[in-house]
Design a protein around this motif. Structure first.
Motif, PDB file in Angstrom:
ATOM      1  N   ARG A 180       0.809  -1.225   0.000  1.00 31.77           N
ATOM      2  CA  ARG A 180       0.000   0.000   0.000  1.00 31.77           C
ATOM      3  C   ARG A 180       0.846   1.280   0.000  1.00 31.77           C
ATOM      4  NH1 ARG A 180      -2.610   0.659   6.084  1.00 31.77           N
ATOM      5  NH2 ARG A 180      -0.639   0.961   7.192  1.00 31.77           N
ATOM      6  N   GLU A 181       2.109   1.189   0.473  1.00 27.13           N
ATOM      7  CA  GLU A 181       2.980   2.361   0.477  1.00 27.13           C
ATOM      8  C   GLU A 181       3.567   2.578  -0.919  1.00 27.13           C
ATOM      9  OE1 GLU A 181       3.126   4.231   3.088  1.00 27.13           O
ATOM     10  OE2 GLU A 181       2.122   2.885   4.487  1.00 27.13           O
ATOM     11  N   GLU A 182       4.328   3.668  -1.064  1.00 31.27           N
ATOM     12  CA  GLU A 182       4.873   4.001  -2.380  1.00 31.27           C
ATOM     13  C   GLU A 182       6.092   3.154  -2.742  1.00 31.27           C
ATOM     14  OE1 GLU A 182       7.660   7.785  -0.951  1.00 31.27           O
ATOM     15  OE2 GLU A 182       5.885   8.114  -2.191  1.00 31.27           O
ATOM     16  N   ARG A 183       6.608   2.391  -1.773  1.00 31.45           N
ATOM     17  CA  ARG A 183       7.707   1.469  -2.030  1.00 31.45           C
ATOM     18  C   ARG A 183       7.667   0.334  -1.017  1.00 31.45           C
ATOM     19  NH1 ARG A 183      12.135   2.815   1.517  1.00 31.45           N
ATOM     20  NH2 ARG A 183      11.802   4.805   2.573  1.00 31.45           N
ATOM     21  N   ILE A 184       8.234  -0.806  -1.369  1.00 27.55           N
ATOM     22  CA  ILE A 184       8.323  -1.900  -0.418  1.00 27.55           C
ATOM     23  C   ILE A 184       9.331  -1.527   0.670  1.00 27.55           C
ATOM     24  CG2 ILE A 184       7.651  -3.689  -2.072  1.00 27.55           C
ATOM     25  CD1 ILE A 184      10.637  -4.365  -2.380  1.00 27.55           C
ATOM     26  N   LEU A 185       9.174  -2.129   1.842  1.00 27.78           N
ATOM     27  CA  LEU A 185      10.062  -1.891   2.994  1.00 27.78           C
ATOM     28  C   LEU A 185      10.120  -0.422   3.371  1.00 27.78           C
ATOM     29  CD1 LEU A 185      13.028  -4.212   1.861  1.00 27.78           C
ATOM     30  CD2 LEU A 185      11.199  -4.784   3.474  1.00 27.78           C
ATOM     31  N   ASN A 211       1.637   1.297  -4.012  1.00 29.38           N
ATOM     32  CA  ASN A 211       0.459   2.161  -3.942  1.00 29.38           C
ATOM     33  C   ASN A 211      -0.814   1.340  -4.177  1.00 29.38           C
ATOM     34  OD1 ASN A 211       1.803   4.720  -3.484  1.00 29.38           O
ATOM     35  ND2 ASN A 211       2.502   4.571  -5.622  1.00 29.38           N
ATOM     36  N   LYS A 212      -0.830   0.142  -3.625  1.00 32.08           N
ATOM     37  CA  LYS A 212      -1.961  -0.761  -3.810  1.00 32.08           C
ATOM     38  C   LYS A 212      -2.621  -1.066  -2.469  1.00 32.08           C
ATOM     39  CE  LYS A 212      -1.357  -1.315  -8.249  1.00 32.08           C
ATOM     40  NZ  LYS A 212      -2.344  -0.806  -9.244  1.00 32.08           N
ATOM     41  N   GLY A 213      -3.558  -0.233  -2.101  1.00 28.31           N
ATOM     42  CA  GLY A 213      -4.334  -0.478  -0.892  1.00 28.31           C
ATOM     43  C   GLY A 213      -5.466  -1.446  -1.204  1.00 28.31           C
ATOM     44  N   VAL A 243       0.994  -8.231   6.627  1.00 28.78           N
ATOM     45  CA  VAL A 243       0.961  -6.784   6.808  1.00 28.78           C
ATOM     46  C   VAL A 243       1.356  -6.338   8.209  1.00 28.78           C
ATOM     47  CG1 VAL A 243      -0.775  -6.460   5.013  1.00 28.78           C
ATOM     48  CG2 VAL A 243      -1.511  -6.840   7.363  1.00 28.78           C
ATOM     49  N   GLY A 244       1.824  -7.267   9.016  1.00 27.05           N
ATOM     50  CA  GLY A 244       2.252  -6.871  10.352  1.00 27.05           C
ATOM     51  C   GLY A 244       1.726  -7.801  11.424  1.00 27.05           C
TER      52      GLY A 244
END
Length: 410
Positions: A180-185, A211-213, A243-244
């Motif tokens: 979902r963020e603009e980059r992995i890690l 960028n995939k929510g 995701v955590g």
């Protein structure tokens, strides 16, 4: 004397098991009882996303300790037993089956569980898994072998998601990672390392999609479809959610222990109650080197805290003062991390090859952490420099022809 006393440990993974053996080694003569709701003999967890998936190795070949060693050390394994309540006033625990057990000292090694986000349709999805225990791996293996197309969507571009993606790709799966963020890690490292791992995965045929929510999962027949907020969709025979985690603090919270991003403990691993200690992933502990409290999800921290707690319980004053380290294996890449980069304001990249480099994180001139890619020397020397509080000549560090042993100013 501990001869007629009982130490109860809740949680039989890395922290709990290592604590039990350390306590016996420290001279505890009384009973040691390990409770865990998992029925499997305690096993190594880091390989779950790596060789367990790739090689289908039996979990019983990767035990933390041989079964006979528990009996030899007079440690009772109470597996398949879930603790439902703690009575700190009367020093008893109650199990979900109604039975109870008294204790003199209680150790919480409750760890953490995978977080499953409230995505529409997630509960109806077919072949959806987290990756936290041996049962998860068994389920993924079974679904993988039953799948014809082997289309796998990994939700989450952190280390667990990426390691799982690499392992399943090696087995011949078609893998897409949705982050979902603009980059992995993004939450744990620099854009440089994120770009490196993106390239590694894409060159091995994994689709890295940022960028995939994820907003919804639909099921039609045997086929899942993972739908994102931007309208894109991904067919999936198998879905892995990485995701955590959520820290298992419920038992501690119910009896009023101090909770702050985990079960808060002092440098002896003691909680806010004198007869109760906590160790491992569930703890929020003080790190002397960084002069702040942290919560770490690592085997190293679990083992180090276990030894500290064991020593203190038998009256040997010992402080936790370990420098954190971590690792990740993906394809032919070994990432080794020492220290905590949180709070860095500048970094230096020492590039010694396309797949051999290190990133050194600083706050001003203070070296905080080092990320090493296929570079054990930078990891070892970085550890030495951080512990020594060495001042680094950043220009020498940046130059790959310089002798890494001679980059300090003091």
């Amino acid at each position: 004397m501990s001869q007629n006393k009982t130490c109860v440990v809740i949680g039989a993974s890395h922290a709990g098991v290592n604590f039990a053996f350390a306590l016996r080694k420290e001279g505890w003569e009384g009973d040691i009882i390990l409770f865990d709701k998992d029925e499997t003999t305690p096993y190594h967890r880091p390989p779950l996303s790596k060789k367990y998936l790739e090689l289908e190795d039996s979990i019983h070949n990767n035990l933390l300790k041989p079964v006979e060693s528990y009996k030899k050390n007079n440690i009772t394994l109470a597996l398949g037993k879930e603790v439902s309540r703690i009575d700190k006033a009367h020093k008893t625990i109650t199990l979900s089956d109604g039975n109870s057990q008294n204790y003199d000292t209680l150790v919480l090694a409750t760890g953490a569980r995978a977080f499953v986000p409230p995505i529409t349709g997630i509960n109806a999805a077919k072949n959806i898994f987290t990756l936290r225990n041996a049962n998860d791996v068994s389920g993924i293996r079974e679904a993988f072998h039953a799948s014809q197309d082997k289309k796998i969507v990994v939700i989450g571009g952190g280390y667990i998601g990426l390691e799982t993606a690499a392992s399943l790709k090696k087995l011949g799966a078609h893998v897409s990672v949705l982050e979902r963020e603009e980059r992995i890690l993004a939450r744990v490292t620099t854009p440089y390392l994120s770009a490196f791992f993106t390239n590694i995965h894409e060159s091995n045929g994994v689709a890295i999609c940022v960028n995939k929510g994820v907003t919804e999962i639909t099921l039609e027949g045997e086929q899942n479809t993972v739908i994102c907020a931007d309208g894109t969709s991904y067919p999936a025979d198998i879905i892995i959610v990485g995701v955590g985690i959520r820290v298992n603090t419920e038992l501690a919270s119910e009896i009023g222990l101090t909770i702050n991003n985990g079960i808060e403990v002092d440098t002896s691993a003691k909680t806010s109650h004198s007869a109760i200690y906590a160790i491992g992933d569930c703890t929020f502990h003080y790190n002397k080197h960084y002069n702040r409290h942290v919560r770490l999800e690592s085997v190293q921290n679990a083992v180090d805290q276990a030894k500290v707690a064991a020593a203190n319980i038998v009256g040997k004053d010992t402080e936790y003062n370990a420098l954190p380290w971590f690792w990740s294996d993906q394809y032919d890449i070994k990432l080794q991390i020492v220290g905590l980069s949180l709070g860095f304001d500048n970094s230096v990249i020492r590039k010694e090859g396309d797949k051999k480099f290190s990133i050194w994180y600083f706050k001003g001139d203070e070296l905080l952490a080092v990320d090493s890619i296929n570079n054990g020397k930078s990891y070892v020397l970085g550890t030495k420099f951080i512990k020594a509080g060495a001042t680094i000549d950043k220009e020498k560090l940046k130059d790959p022809t310089s002798n890494l042993k001679e980059i300090t100013k003091n």
